[in-house]
Design a protein around this motif. Structure first.
Motif, short mmCIF file in Angstrom:
data_model
loop_
_atom_site.label_atom_id
_atom_site.label_comp_id
_atom_site.label_asym_id
_atom_site.label_seq_id
_atom_site.Cartn_x
_atom_site.Cartn_y
_atom_site.Cartn_z
N HIS A 146 7.46 -6.73 -3.95
CA HIS A 146 6.29 -7.11 -4.74
C HIS A 146 6.48 -8.45 -5.45
CE1 HIS A 146 4.03 -3.34 -4.33
NE2 HIS A 146 5.22 -2.84 -4.15
N THR A 157 -5.12 7.64 -11.00
CA THR A 157 -4.47 7.31 -9.73
C THR A 157 -4.91 5.93 -9.26
OG1 THR A 157 -4.63 9.64 -9.21
CG2 THR A 157 -4.01 8.17 -7.42
N ILE A 161 -2.43 2.82 -8.36
CA ILE A 161 -2.07 2.43 -7.00
C ILE A 161 -2.89 1.28 -6.47
CG2 ILE A 161 -1.21 4.73 -6.47
CD1 ILE A 161 -3.64 5.26 -4.84
N ARG A 162 -3.96 0.90 -7.14
CA ARG A 162 -4.78 -0.17 -6.60
C ARG A 162 -4.65 -1.47 -7.38
NH1 ARG A 162 -7.98 1.61 -2.40
NH2 ARG A 162 -8.81 3.70 -2.64
N PRO A 179 0.68 -5.72 -9.54
CA PRO A 179 1.27 -4.67 -10.37
C PRO A 179 2.45 -5.18 -11.20
CG PRO A 179 1.84 -4.35 -8.07
CD PRO A 179 0.84 -5.46 -8.11
N GLU A 208 3.71 -0.16 -12.92
CA GLU A 208 2.89 0.35 -11.82
C GLU A 208 3.69 0.47 -10.53
OE1 GLU A 208 0.64 -2.66 -12.93
OE2 GLU A 208 -0.68 -1.49 -14.24
N ASN A 239 4.39 3.70 -8.22
CA ASN A 239 4.08 3.75 -6.79
C ASN A 239 5.27 4.24 -5.97
OD1 ASN A 239 1.61 2.82 -7.34
ND2 ASN A 239 1.84 0.81 -6.40
N TYR A 240 6.45 4.07 -6.47
CA TYR A 240 7.64 4.41 -5.67
C TYR A 240 8.31 5.68 -6.13
CZ TYR A 240 7.33 0.30 -2.87
OH TYR A 240 6.89 -0.63 -1.97
N ILE A 273 -2.32 10.50 -1.84
CA ILE A 273 -1.48 9.60 -1.04
C ILE A 273 -0.55 10.32 -0.08
CG2 ILE A 273 -1.54 7.73 -2.74
CD1 ILE A 273 1.33 8.57 -3.47
#
Lengths: 254, 441
Positions: free
Chosen positions: B77, B129, B133-134, B138, B142, B146-147, B156
């Motif tokens: 990222h 959510t 995630i969007r 990030p 965030e 996500n991970y 997901i």
């Protein structure tokens, strides 16, 4: 002369309010008026201090240029005076509570004992208000109807204190300049209002609405005292100024 | 402070590529009383380190796995090591922990990505959510969310139907007492929970929430709906929706707001990894480190509030000058959260900065209690039976009624008095002293 004395009955002085009570009465009056005005401002700020380029001074629009932002602080002053008034009211409430039981001169509880008789007398007083006949006899204690209404008024004040402290403690974060006991005390005594009135917004609205009940009480109170002075000719309106009123055992028309 | 301790600490620093060697060896920090692990700072550090060592052994296959984990995630990222250091320092101070905890916070974040998760979606819009995630750019918070190793999350996860159910049930059994349960959305309790059915078997949300929370290591209710019922529970609440804490007897950490701030979620989880228990909570079940400040007190527009400078219409001069939004219905004075300090949208803004008042979304029943959102609280309708008015309208009506009553009574008294005095004067026509009230004595 004899004729006149007969007409107005035997006039007898009665001491009703000591100096302390008169001071309490008028400080209470000033503090409550102060808190109504400042409270209105806090609920709905009607003046804008500090001019922006597009605005011009206008009293009718409620815009007064008092210079730079740091010079105005109108809301700070309103809240400051609201809190000062609140402290005065709190102290007065506690003194009132003390005097209601331990006053040498005229403890309030004497107007409630014996309870049944006094309630009946309050009922007669209400009847008298509407028929103008059968005035209950004046004694050296407060009449039961006033005693009941003043007690209700003080309960409203207590509600204002509780809801006010709940709003006040909202800006505390666990401690204060005088120690942690102070916010703790306020939380301990007033957190139930959050549950009963539905959160801090509800508490605020209750505080605002109770103010209206207090305003109604003030109007009622002034009216009845003037009415009594006019109708009874016993000088009731003089009590908070001089401390004395008269008892007339015999009245003109009866 | 013994020397051995220092060496231990130094060794841990070297193990983690995402930490700097500890330069300040002054260990005499004052332990934050909010957490109460132990009074002695050294004892606290020892316990935290022991816990982290144990968890690292559990979660990572080998040393290389452990050291490369965060690097792999963040490099994808474009987050550099330096960004991560800044973020972990920020999180440490946000958690009100002393600076010596910064490398430990980094290690906890590393462990967090491998802790088993169950993420339940109940009755809500899944806005939390979506918010996590969007995100376009990030922040580490965030990315970590996500991970995390989610074993079950409807939105997901790859498995579907019976497989998904099996996955959840397996996690509940296998990782008993270890997995993190995050619940999003209110739980309808009406019709025995039948208003919300999830999955191939059609189990009710109520049943799933109860089952999974029984064995969870820590339970987090994320968003206002999961915390207090939120919008599904707004009056008249047809589905009898409630927050998670009402359906389980386990301790629930509420992270309200709409959506919840990822920093608050990750911070709370990091603290759980560090000390193994929930952070200290306020009376509404929110972590004190994030929710002890009132928005109004920390708002950058507070000065304008005190100065009486208010926005009166959208887009007026005051709005351009960022005056206080009190008269536009800002509910900051009634709301506890850290929006003003931690901020939203990749940590760059929050409602007041964007020019709109707070709507109080981190308080219980905000949909009922904070409305109307764009009017001052004084303009809210009061809730009394048979009354549809604001406090001022109703109060003024009562005041008018009282005034009319008083006027009526005054007129009545005057008329009646006059009539009676007429009667008496007819009776005592001879009485000449009738009207000289002022002359006596």
């Amino acid at each position: 002369m004899e004729n006149k004395e007969k007409k107005y009955g035997d006039i007898q002085l009665v001491h009703r309010m000591t100096v302390i009570k008169r001071i309490i009465h008028w400080s209470f009056f000033l503090a409550v008026i102060n808190n109504i005005v400042t409270g209105f401002y806090i609920a709905y700020p009607f003046l804008i201090f500090g001019k922006t380029p597009a605005q011009s001074d206008s009293i009718s629009k409620g815009i007064i240029n008092s210079g730079e932002t740091y010079q105005a602080f109108i809301m700070t002053w309103m809240r400051e005076f609201h809190f000062i008034g609140a402290v005065i009211i709190d102290v007065i409430f506690i003194v009132w509570l003390y005097l209601a039981f331990f006053s040498w001169k005229e403890p309030l509880y004497k107007s409630f004992i014996p309870f049944g008789d006094k309630i009946a007398e309050a009922g007669r007083m209400v009847k008298h208000y509407f028929t103008l006949k059968d005035k209950p006899e004046t004694t050296r204690y407060q009449d039961p109807l006033n005693a009941i209404i003043f007690t209700i008024f003080h309960l409203l004040i207590l509600l204002q204190m509780v809801t006010g402290f709940q709003m006040y403690v909202a800006s505390f974060t666990g401690t204060s300049a005088v120690g942690g006991w102070w916010p703790w005390l306020m939380h301990f005594t007033t957190d139930w209002t959050l549950v009963v009135f539905g959160g801090l917004t509800g508490v605020t609205l209750v505080h605002l609405f109770t103010m209206w009940l207090i305003i109604i009480f003030i109007v009622y109170h002034i009216y009845t005292e003037v009415w009594r002075s006019v109708m009874w000719k016993e000088g009731d309106i003089l009590i908070p100024f001089g401390g004395y009123k008269y008892i007339r055992n015999k009245t003109e028309s009866e | 402070m013994g020397d051995g301790k220092k060496k231990d600490a130094a060794k841990n620093e070297n193990d983690n590529p995402f930490s700097t060697p500890e330069e300040d060896n002054n260990f005499n920090f004052k332990w934050d009383p909010l957490r109460n692990i132990a009074d002695d700072p050294n004892e606290v550090l020892k316990r935290v380190d022991e816990r982290l060592d144990g968890l690292e052994k559990e979660c990572f296959n080998n040393k290389k796995d452990k050291n490369n984990n965060l690097e792999n995630i963040f490099s994808l990222h474009g987050v550099t090591r330096r960004d991560f250091l800044k973020w972990s320092s920020f999180l440490t101070s946000a958690l009100m922990l002393p600076y010596i905890f910064r490398p430990r916070v980094a290690r906890a974040a590393n462990i967090l990505t491998r802790t088993p998760f169950i993420w339940l979606d109940m009755a809500d819009c899944m806005g939390n959510t979506e918010a996590f995630i969007r995100t376009a750019h990030p922040t580490p918070a965030e990315i970590i969310l996500n991970y995390v190793s989610v074993n079950y999350m409807e939105s997901i996860m790859a498995p579907a139907g019976y497989q998904a159910e099996a996955r959840r049930i397996e996690t509940v059994k296998k990782d008993k007492g270890k997995y993190i349960l995050v619940v999003e959305g209110a739980i309808p309790t009406g019709l025995n929970g039948k208003f919300l059915t999830i999955g191939a078997k059609g189990d009710s949300g109520l049943k799933i929430a109860k089952e999974t929370s029984k064995n969870a290591g820590i339970i987090i209710a994320i968003g206002n709906c999961a915390s207090y019922g939120g919008i599904p529970a707004a009056r008249p609440n047809p589905t009898s929706a409630v927050g998670l804490s009402s359906v389980t007897n386990r301790q629930v950490i509420n992270i309200p707001a709409c959506p919840a701030n990822p920093v608050n979620v990750v911070g709370t989880l990091v603290e759980y990894i560090l000390v193994g228990k929930a952070p200290q909570l306020d009376s509404l079940g929110r972590p004190l480190w994030a929710y002890s400040g009132r928005l109004h007190d920390n708002c950058y527009r507070r000065g304008h509030f005190e100065a009486g400078e208010y926005v009166r219409h959208w887009g007026d001069d005051g709005a351009k000058k960022q005056y206080c939004l009190y008269m536009m219905g800002c509910k900051g004075p009634f709301t506890w959260n850290n929006c003003t300090t931690v901020e939203y949208n990749q940590d760059i803004s929050f409602p007041m900065r964007a020019g709109h008042g707070c709507i109080g979304c981190s308080q219980p029943a905000f949909w009922d209690r904070m409305t109307p959102f764009e009017k001052p609280n004084a303009d809210a309708k009061i809730i009394l039976p048979m009354v549809e008015a604001t406090a001022d309208e109703f109060g003024m009506a009562l005041f008018g009624a009282a005034g009319a009553g008083i006027a009526a009574h005054a007129i009545y008294t005057g008329v009646k008095k006059k009539r009676e005095s007429k009667k008496t004067s007819e009776k005592k026509k001879s009485d000449s002293d009738k009207n000289d009230d002022n002359n006596d004595k």
